[in-house]
Design a protein around this motif. Structure first.
Motif, mmCIF file in Angstrom:
data_model
loop_
_atom_site.group_PDB
_atom_site.id
_atom_site.type_symbol
_atom_site.label_atom_id
_atom_site.label_comp_id
_atom_site.label_asym_id
_atom_site.label_seq_id
_atom_site.Cartn_x
_atom_site.Cartn_y
_atom_site.Cartn_z
ATOM 1 N N ILE B 100 40.944 53.629 -63.778
ATOM 2 C CA ILE B 100 40.876 54.674 -62.353
ATOM 3 C C ILE B 100 39.668 55.756 -62.330
ATOM 4 O O ILE B 100 39.661 55.948 -63.366
ATOM 5 C CB ILE B 100 42.410 55.018 -62.673
ATOM 6 C CG1 ILE B 100 43.770 53.769 -62.763
ATOM 7 C CG2 ILE B 100 42.725 56.301 -61.709
ATOM 8 C CD1 ILE B 100 44.710 54.924 -63.859
ATOM 9 N N LYS B 146 41.466 48.979 -55.099
ATOM 10 C CA LYS B 146 42.344 50.436 -54.309
ATOM 11 C C LYS B 146 41.954 51.273 -53.495
ATOM 12 O O LYS B 146 41.558 51.865 -54.679
ATOM 13 C CB LYS B 146 43.584 50.043 -53.966
ATOM 14 C CG LYS B 146 44.695 51.131 -53.451
ATOM 15 C CD LYS B 146 45.847 50.521 -53.701
ATOM 16 C CE LYS B 146 47.058 52.017 -53.393
ATOM 17 N NZ LYS B 146 46.442 51.543 -51.676
ATOM 18 N N CYS B 148 43.156 54.692 -53.407
ATOM 19 C CA CYS B 148 44.502 55.528 -53.215
ATOM 20 C C CYS B 148 45.181 55.952 -51.788
ATOM 21 O O CYS B 148 46.508 56.313 -51.607
ATOM 22 C CB CYS B 148 45.084 56.825 -54.642
ATOM 23 S SG CYS B 148 44.502 54.283 -56.407
ATOM 24 N N TYR B 160 46.830 46.505 -58.719
ATOM 25 C CA TYR B 160 45.219 46.306 -58.108
ATOM 26 C C TYR B 160 44.757 47.145 -59.441
ATOM 27 O O TYR B 160 45.308 47.803 -60.334
ATOM 28 C CB TYR B 160 44.932 48.200 -56.980
ATOM 29 C CG TYR B 160 45.532 47.779 -56.027
ATOM 30 C CD1 TYR B 160 46.872 47.799 -55.281
ATOM 31 C CD2 TYR B 160 44.225 46.703 -54.722
ATOM 32 C CE1 TYR B 160 47.235 47.934 -54.222
ATOM 33 C CE2 TYR B 160 45.367 47.247 -53.528
ATOM 34 C CZ TYR B 160 45.856 47.256 -53.546
ATOM 35 O OH TYR B 160 46.648 46.931 -52.259
ATOM 36 N N LYS B 163 41.278 51.178 -58.898
ATOM 37 C CA LYS B 163 41.859 52.001 -58.384
ATOM 38 C C LYS B 163 41.028 53.430 -57.758
ATOM 39 O O LYS B 163 40.662 54.284 -58.852
ATOM 40 C CB LYS B 163 42.991 52.727 -58.969
ATOM 41 C CG LYS B 163 44.454 52.016 -58.899
ATOM 42 C CD LYS B 163 45.863 51.991 -59.548
ATOM 43 C CE LYS B 163 46.643 51.122 -59.719
ATOM 44 N NZ LYS B 163 47.229 51.467 -60.296
ATOM 45 N N TRP B 222 49.988 56.347 -57.545
ATOM 46 C CA TRP B 222 49.546 55.322 -57.460
ATOM 47 C C TRP B 222 48.984 54.979 -59.166
ATOM 48 O O TRP B 222 49.042 53.410 -59.491
ATOM 49 C CB TRP B 222 48.508 54.506 -56.797
ATOM 50 C CG TRP B 222 49.281 54.100 -55.395
ATOM 51 C CD1 TRP B 222 48.935 54.836 -54.321
ATOM 52 C CD2 TRP B 222 50.076 52.696 -54.849
ATOM 53 N NE1 TRP B 222 50.107 53.967 -53.165
ATOM 54 C CE2 TRP B 222 50.190 52.754 -54.052
ATOM 55 C CE3 TRP B 222 50.047 51.727 -55.760
ATOM 56 C CZ2 TRP B 222 50.763 51.425 -52.844
ATOM 57 C CZ3 TRP B 222 50.468 50.885 -55.026
ATOM 58 C CH2 TRP B 222 50.385 50.279 -53.512
ATOM 59 N N CYS B 223 48.889 56.251 -59.668
ATOM 60 C CA CYS B 223 47.922 56.085 -60.915
ATOM 61 C C CYS B 223 48.646 56.192 -61.713
ATOM 62 O O CYS B 223 49.478 57.621 -61.848
ATOM 63 C CB CYS B 223 46.696 56.956 -60.866
ATOM 64 S SG CYS B 223 45.787 56.354 -59.311
#
Lengths: 302, 277
Positions: B100, B146, B148, B160, B163, B222-223
């Motif tokens: 991430i 991705k 985000c 994914y 990210k 998303w994270c």
């Protein structure tokens, strides 16, 4: 030990270096994360609370140095909401120390008034024990009109808690119609954090080598110079403070070159500004009333 | 007499201050960095070094890395090179198993070039695979990438593995202000049947609702984690408005060689910072 050391015990070399540094910009508002008291205590084979006591002595020195340097506002991170999770022994030791120090502050009323220092306690007062809260309220109420310098003590504080409380106040204002949605901007939210207005934070200092903000002044430090130093807080010296000022002078120049835009540059109309101003005054008056009520209880509680 | 002394000492103090700052400039990175070569290295030259890096080299590998870039305006003419080098740094991070990555510049230039960034990163990742194959190294699978807070790559349905969140100043403080207004509206509009969470029915919103809304506003819903490490590339140690809500426990690394011309950062220096965490 007094909150602000009485004497100026700088050497002539330190005074000379100060005079040279004063040719440049001096930060007006400095934040300190006073980290390293427990490590210092372990290193010196002292009890943890003794480490905190030494830390307080160093704070007293530092506040005197800041006054001598011309730094007019200091914010210190004394007790985080997260610190309530420490051992019961340490927390009660810290509360006892805090009560002792705030009582000492009240005993030095004359000194504080002579120095013109205004004290503001920032944090979630609802988490503070009642007897300590009364002392804090009295200290704030007593010094509210002083204008020469300002000391913000972050007690039972985290930045997220501060931001959330500000957002809730804004919501309340929107609900009761004191402000409109278009009135809500970064400046309004930031002003809702404080009972007394505060200058922009110029530099944030953390000792002990940690390079984290630890939920301290996250909002205010957005356009601030960060200074991380390896020295443990009780071992912080005047030379360290001078190097902080020097770093500020270097980095402030670079910050200014970045041409940062102010957060809300759109033209605000007079009616909006008046609503914002009235709203902030209203919430501050409500908070002052609570503080005044607490301060007046001090005689009955002692 | 004292006024004559002050008249005499005044210029000396000013001169001393100027000399002090000049000596600092000589010692510090500006002069060192000027002599660094401006170059655009190929991933081929770095692939062997990247292949030698393993998880054991790190005391604690951050799951979420934040990259903060300053001094964009000075480099406007070199924008493509800047974006390519940001993509290169992101590729290094992914090769070190960081999944991430948040990328921030206060003017939002990288964010407004999101589709170009997507193209540069996918091209670089393919070059990495090709280089690994050419040098007979273990081939790392291409990640499912991705962005985000953008929707141009949302055809993939699954987990994914890389990210990326692109951010600008409007996502920081202004983002929190926007959430404040948005939650107020949701509270006003709450009805049991309109699909909004029950939490909005309670005027005193709880902390979790605030935090969820703030995360969603910047694409971090998303994270799983907030940034554990932030690397500041520029000539001043400041976050310059990076997501104030999310940097509570973030370790902020600022090193001389990251500034001011970050296009000249090399892989070993980048690795050295991550290894220090």
């Amino acid at each position: 030990m007094s909150w602000i050391k009485d004497q100026d015990d700088r050497s002539w070399v330190q005074k000379l270096c100060t005079a040279v540094l004063k040719q440049g910009l001096i930060p007006q508002h400095v934040g300190f994360i006073l980290d390293g008291n427990r490590r210092y205590a372990r290193g010196q084979n002292l009890q943890t609370v003794e480490g905190h006591r030494k830390g307080f002595e160093k704070l007293s020195d530092t506040l005197r140095w800041c006054l001598d340097l011309g730094i007019t506002e200091v914010t210190v991170f004394v007790f985080s909401i997260e610190n309530f999770k420490r051992s019961e022994e340490e927390v009660s030791g810290l509360m006892k120390l805090a009560k002792e120090k705030f009582q000492k502050l009240l005993d030095e009323e004359e000194n504080l008034m002579n120095e013109g220092v205004c004290v503001q306690i920032v944090g979630d007062w609802s988490l503070v024990p009642e007897d300590l809260r009364i002392l804090m309220a009295k200290a704030m109420y007593m010094t509210r009109n002083n204008t020469r310098a300002k000391l913000n003590v972050a007690f039972a504080y985290t930045s997220r808690n501060e931001i959330t409380r500000g957002m809730k106040l804004i919501h309340q204002g929107l609900l009761d119609g004191s402000i409109l949605e278009d009135d809500v901007d970064c400046k309004l939210l930031e002003e809702s954090f404080y009972i007394l207005p505060s200058k922009p934070l110029d530099i944030l200092v953390r000792t002990s080598g940690e390079k984290r903000l630890s939920d301290f002044l996250l909002w205010q430090s957005a356009e601030t110079v960060l200074c991380f130093t390896n020295v443990l807080w009780p071992e912080f010296t005047y030379w360290h403070l001078l190097s902080v000022v020097f770093q500020f002078q270097i980095d402030k120049r670079n910050l200014m070159h970045l041409n940062l835009k102010a957060n809300d540059l759109q033209v605000t109309d007079l009616a909006m500004e008046q609503r914002q101003h009235k709203f902030i005054e209203k919430i501050r008056q409500q908070q002052w009333k609570i503080i005044a009520d607490d301060a007046s209880r001090i005689n009955s509680s002692l | 007499m004292s006024s004559y002394l002050e008249l005499f000492l005044g210029p000396i103090k000013v001169l001393a201050w100027l000399i002090l700052h000049f000596i600092w400039k000589i010692k510090k990175f500006e002069f060192q960095t000027l002599f660094r070569k401006s170059w655009e290295p190929s991933i081929y030259t770095e692939i062997k070094t990247l292949a030698q890096i393993s998880k054991e080299d790190f005391r604690k590998l951050p799951q979420h890395l934040a990259l903060v870039f300053h001094n964009f305006e000075e480099e406007q003419l070199l924008k493509a090179i800047i974006l390519k080098n940001v993509a290169r740094i992101i590729t290094w991070a992914w090769m070190m198993d960081i999944h991430i990555i948040s990328v921030y510049d206060e003017k939002g230039i990288i964010k407004t070039n999101a589709s170009r960034m997507h193209k540069f990163i996918t091209t670089l990742l393919e070059e990495v695979q090709a280089a690994q194959s050419a040098k007979n190294l273990k081939i790392k699978d291409l990640p499912s990438l991705k962005f985000c807070n953008f929707t141009f790559n949302n055809k993939f349905e699954g987990n994914y593995t890389l990210k990326i969140v692109l951010l600008g100043e409007d996502d920081g403080k202004q983002g929190i202000v926007s959430v404040t207004k948005d939650l107020f509206q949701k509270g006003l509009n709450y009805r049991p049947t309109n699909g909004l969470s029950e939490a909005f029915n309670n005027k005193a919103l709880d902390f979790v609702t605030w935090e969820t809304a703030i995360n969603k506003n910047v694409g971090l819903d998303w994270c799983d984690t907030e940034p554990e490490l932030m690397m500041v590339f520029g000539n001043v140690n400041s976050t310059l408005g990076f997501l104030p809500w999310h940097i509570r426990l973030t370790e902020i690394q600022y090193e001389n060689f990251l500034a001011p011309y970050f296009v000249r950062v090399n892989l070993r220096e980048f690795f050295g910072i991550i290894a220090k965490v």
